[in-house]
Write a protein that holds these residues in place. Structure first.
Motif, PDB file in Angstrom:
ATOM      1  N   ALA A   1       0.707  -1.338  -0.342  1.00 15.61           N
ATOM      2  CA  ALA A   1      -0.436  -0.091   0.083  1.00 15.61           C
ATOM      3  C   ALA A   1       0.970   1.229   0.233  1.00 15.61           C
ATOM      4  O   ALA A   1       0.290   2.518  -0.492  1.00 15.61           O
ATOM      5  N   ARG A   2       1.722   1.362   1.032  1.00 16.96           N
ATOM      6  CA  ARG A   2       3.047   2.864   0.813  1.00 16.96           C
ATOM      7  C   ARG A   2       3.039   3.134  -0.471  1.00 16.96           C
ATOM      8  O   ARG A   2       3.892   3.941  -0.913  1.00 16.96           O
ATOM      9  N   LEU A   3       3.806   1.790  -1.217  1.00 18.11           N
ATOM     10  CA  LEU A   3       4.703   1.544  -2.538  1.00 18.11           C
ATOM     11  C   LEU A   3       3.786   2.626  -3.737  1.00 18.11           C
ATOM     12  O   LEU A   3       4.103   2.479  -4.372  1.00 18.11           O
ATOM     13  N   ARG A   4       2.530   1.835  -3.712  1.00 13.56           N
ATOM     14  CA  ARG A   4       1.632   1.679  -4.449  1.00 13.56           C
ATOM     15  C   ARG A   4       0.985   3.612  -4.536  1.00 13.56           C
ATOM     16  O   ARG A   4       0.420   4.339  -4.992  1.00 13.56           O
ATOM     17  N   ASP A   5       1.023   3.886  -3.208  1.00 14.31           N
ATOM     18  CA  ASP A   5       0.286   5.766  -2.287  1.00 14.31           C
ATOM     19  C   ASP A   5       1.614   6.417  -2.875  1.00 14.31           C
ATOM     20  O   ASP A   5       2.072   7.251  -1.698  1.00 14.31           O
ATOM     21  N   LEU A   6       1.623   7.042  -4.339  1.00 11.92           N
ATOM     22  CA  LEU A   6       2.982   7.812  -4.119  1.00 11.92           C
ATOM     23  C   LEU A   6       2.431   8.629  -5.532  1.00 11.92           C
ATOM     24  O   LEU A   6       3.566   9.693  -5.425  1.00 11.92           O
ATOM     25  N   ASP A   7       1.492   8.751  -6.440  1.00  8.01           N
ATOM     26  CA  ASP A   7       0.640   9.862  -6.979  1.00  8.01           C
ATOM     27  C   ASP A   7       1.052  11.134  -6.829  1.00  8.01           C
ATOM     28  O   ASP A   7       1.046  12.253  -7.222  1.00  8.01           O
ATOM     29  N   ALA A   8       0.073  10.874  -5.311  1.00  9.88           N
ATOM     30  CA  ALA A   8      -0.116  12.780  -5.191  1.00  9.88           C
ATOM     31  C   ALA A   8       1.169  13.193  -3.843  1.00  9.88           C
ATOM     32  O   ALA A   8       1.679  14.526  -3.580  1.00  9.88           O
ATOM     33  N   LEU A   9       2.525  12.449  -4.278  1.00 16.10           N
ATOM     34  CA  LEU A   9       3.477  12.919  -3.763  1.00 16.10           C
ATOM     35  C   LEU A   9       4.404  14.511  -4.138  1.00 16.10           C
ATOM     36  O   LEU A   9       4.586  13.291  -6.164  1.00 16.10           O
ATOM     37  N   PRO A  10       4.898  14.991  -3.773  1.00 16.00           N
ATOM     38  CA  PRO A  10       6.153  15.831  -5.529  1.00 16.00           C
ATOM     39  C   PRO A  10       6.977  15.727  -5.225  1.00 16.00           C
ATOM     40  O   PRO A  10       7.563  14.759  -4.079  1.00 16.00           O
ATOM     41  N   ASP A  11       7.750  15.063  -6.303  1.00 18.46           N
ATOM     42  CA  ASP A  11       9.043  14.887  -6.711  1.00 18.46           C
ATOM     43  C   ASP A  11       9.968  16.369  -6.525  1.00 18.46           C
ATOM     44  O   ASP A  11       9.974  17.360  -6.409  1.00 18.46           O
ATOM     45  N   ARG A  12      10.891  16.546  -4.411  1.00 19.99           N
ATOM     46  CA  ARG A  12      11.783  16.931  -4.368  1.00 19.99           C
ATOM     47  C   ARG A  12      13.262  17.264  -4.019  1.00 19.99           C
ATOM     48  O   ARG A  12      13.450  17.852  -4.446  1.00 19.99           O
ATOM     49  N   LEU A  13      13.341  15.414  -4.462  1.00 20.87           N
ATOM     50  CA  LEU A  13      15.045  15.377  -4.444  1.00 20.87           C
ATOM     51  C   LEU A  13      15.537  14.783  -6.090  1.00 20.87           C
ATOM     52  O   LEU A  13      14.039  14.712  -6.876  1.00 20.87           O
ATOM     53  N   ARG A  14      16.591  15.148  -6.425  1.00 19.49           N
ATOM     54  CA  ARG A  14      16.725  14.147  -7.827  1.00 19.49           C
ATOM     55  C   ARG A  14      16.255  13.567  -7.758  1.00 19.49           C
ATOM     56  O   ARG A  14      16.550  12.417  -9.190  1.00 19.49           O
ATOM     57  N   SER A  15      16.312  11.521  -6.698  1.00 21.10           N
ATOM     58  CA  SER A  15      16.481  11.008  -6.877  1.00 21.10           C
ATOM     59  C   SER A  15      15.437  10.329  -6.507  1.00 21.10           C
ATOM     60  O   SER A  15      14.879   9.325  -6.982  1.00 21.10           O
ATOM     61  N   ASP A  16      14.210  11.498  -6.623  1.00 23.61           N
ATOM     62  CA  ASP A  16      12.862  10.483  -6.806  1.00 23.61           C
ATOM     63  C   ASP A  16      12.105   9.819  -7.888  1.00 23.61           C
ATOM     64  O   ASP A  16      11.680   8.880  -7.500  1.00 23.61           O
TER      65      ASP A  16
END
Length: 302
Positions: free
Chosen positions: A260-275
């Motif tokens: 569930a944590r791995l699927r729940d990423l779409d709403a998070l912004p990219d902040r780091l170059r590694s994101d």
């Protein structure tokens, strides 16, 4: 993947895209003589030249000009060699610069990581209570070992473990750049990756003095996530650690939460170059959960 891979890879991915962190502070600090050295920025020392250099370094960092930021902080240290805060902030800059270089620029990467280690250890000598100094000495030591190859650097791998234990035994770092970038969480993230990637075997403990611990890894990953739940890398590491628990220990509840944590990423912004890399890691572990325990960024076998 070869069985020896976890020993090599246990230190990869510890450094969290450090070059992307902006630096800002609120103005509600106590008097200078009440501020711990690790938190005392040079602009509060009453020296106009140091204040100007520091302000320029922060502006450069905010704008992603990390090479310029590092140069300015070297200048501050040349004028004030025992400045603890500048020391660990310069070490962070240097680690970020090394991380940003291509893998084949090994000599330059090692040069930067060695300088970072020297600066961080010097700041820690000046203030043995500086948790941030401890963390960046650990981080730079880990990256030297990873860049050289862990099998060629077993003493450094062992030293990384000793440093991590020392950092975790201290009061946790308190410096915060933004609502999403906390040095405390960075330490917990590094500990999570370390304990997940290190093999949980008798010979590992005999060789290095420490062994892997998947439950400890998941616990540290959760502590980083709890500090900043909207960080892509923290959420992915928690998900990967939980899926690893399912795969190795049969913990079905951990596996369900991890996916569930791995699927729940779409709403998070990219902040780091590694994101973007971490988003790809999430997709890979969802597709191949059996690879969770050995999943990390920038894998390179040597």
């Amino acid at each position: 993947m070869p069985r020896r891979a976890p020993v090599l890879l246990l230190l990869t991915g510890l450094l969290l895209g450090l070059g992307a962190s902006p630096a800002s502070r609120a103005d509600d600090l106590p008097p200078v003589d009440a501020i711990p050295p690790a938190l005392l920025t040079p602009d509060r020392l009453g020296d106009t030249t140091l204040a100007l250099l520091w302000t320029e370094s922060v502006e450069a960092e905010l704008e992603g000009r990390t090479l310029e930021s590092a140069a300015l902080r070297r200048e501050i240290l040349s004028r004030r060699p025992d400045d603890v805060h500048t020391g660990w902030r310069l070490a962070r800059d240097l680690v970020a610069l090394g991380e940003a270089l291509p893998e084949d620029a090994r000599a330059r990467r090692l040069e930067l990581f060695h300088e970072a280690r020297s600066v961080a250890s010097g700041a820690r000598r000046a203030d043995p209570h500086c948790s941030e100094c401890c963390f960046y000495e650990f981080a730079s030591t880990a990256r030297i070992a990873t860049t050289r190859g862990a099998f060629r650097s077993l003493n450094l791998v062992r030293r990384s473990g000793d440093l991590l234990a020392a950092c975790l035994a201290m009061p946790p770092p308190v410096w915060t750049d933004t609502a999403w970038n906390h040095e405390r969480a960075n330490l917990y993230y590094g500990a999570a990756v370390y304990f997940r990637m290190l093999p949980d075997t008798w010979w590992t403990e005999r060789l290095l003095g420490v062994r892997g611990d998947r439950r400890k890894a998941a616990s540290f990953a959760r502590r980083a996530f709890d500090v900043a739940p909207d960080r892509v890398d923290y959420r992915v590491e928690l998900g990967v650690a939980l899926v690893c628990l399912e795969q190795r220990d049969g913990d079905d509840a951990a596996g369900r939460e991890g996916r569930a944590r791995l699927r729940d990423l779409d709403a998070l912004p990219d902040r780091l170059r590694s994101d973007p890399q971490d988003r790809e890691r999430a997709r890979l572990v969802l597709a191949h959960p059996e690879q969770a325990c050995e999943n990390a960024r920038a894998l390179k076998l040597e």
